[in-house]
Design an enzyme around this catalytic site. Sequence first.
Site, PDB file in Angstrom:
ATOM      1  N   CYS A 191      -6.205   2.421   5.443  1.00  0.00           N
ATOM      2  CA  CYS A 191      -6.736   0.824   5.830  1.00  0.00           C
ATOM      3  C   CYS A 191      -6.339   0.501   6.945  1.00  0.00           C
ATOM      4  CB  CYS A 191      -6.758  -0.465   4.904  1.00  0.00           C
ATOM      5  SG  CYS A 191      -5.000  -1.063   5.153  1.00  0.00           S
TER       6      CYS A 191
ATOM      7  N   GLU B 233       0.531   4.029   2.081  1.00  0.00           N
ATOM      8  CA  GLU B 233       1.343   4.709   3.254  1.00  0.00           C
ATOM      9  C   GLU B 233       2.165   3.927   3.540  1.00  0.00           C
ATOM     10  OE1 GLU B 233      -1.745   3.922   2.241  1.00  0.00           O
ATOM     11  OE2 GLU B 233      -3.054   3.757   3.360  1.00  0.00           O
TER      12      GLU B 233
ATOM     13  N   HIS C 162       1.165  -0.880   0.168  1.00  0.00           N
ATOM     14  CA  HIS C 162      -0.020  -0.373  -0.170  1.00  0.00           C
ATOM     15  C   HIS C 162       0.850   1.750   0.100  1.00  0.00           C
ATOM     16  CE1 HIS C 162      -3.994  -1.384   1.480  1.00  0.00           C
ATOM     17  NE2 HIS C 162      -3.493  -2.538   0.357  1.00  0.00           N
TER      18      HIS C 162
END
Length: 199
Positions: free
Chosen positions: A101, A72, A70
């Site tokens: 998330c 991030e 992801h």
Amino acid sequence: MEASPASGPRHLMDPHIFTSNFNNGIGRHKTYLCYEVERLDNGTSVKMDQHRGFLHNQAKNLLCGFYGRHAELRFLDLVPSLQLDPAQIYRVTWFISWSPCFSWGCAGEVRAFLQENTHVRLRIFAARIYDYDPLYKEALQMLRDAGAQVSIMTYDEFKHCWDTFVDHQGCPFQPWDGLDEHSQALSGRLRAILQNQGN
């Protein structure tokens, strides 16, 4: 193309990629994260232009045994290359197409990063709330509890991203239909989530 943390020419995002990933539309499967770093010094901030760029999630490829990464977490991967001095205070700002998330570990990893790096302050401006994750409220509350400032992007943040991270060729930012209404509605949802301490 993505920005590199190393010095050199900074890559800019294609205007269509920015608009299609940050607008109000649904069904977007990538997360784009634009970032900038400032050093805080006696109440003023000093922009560190060499620590500015964008990246996106890496799709999984199970044939190669790669489960994806992801956006991030990709940012956290590059933090060591930024060489942030622990004796200084920094503010990192993310402009992200989806909020982080919970179920795939992003909020937890960001929380751990902030706990281990007390010299870093994180501001997150999200274009959308990632409510595909059933634990999205927990993710947002976890980030709040870790000290991150979480907000919804408004016209000002979209324009800043356009001016800073997009290869706009001199064209001004053109807000899409419903931008203000969408931002206001999401801001209300986020406020309610962050004010709820129990859930």
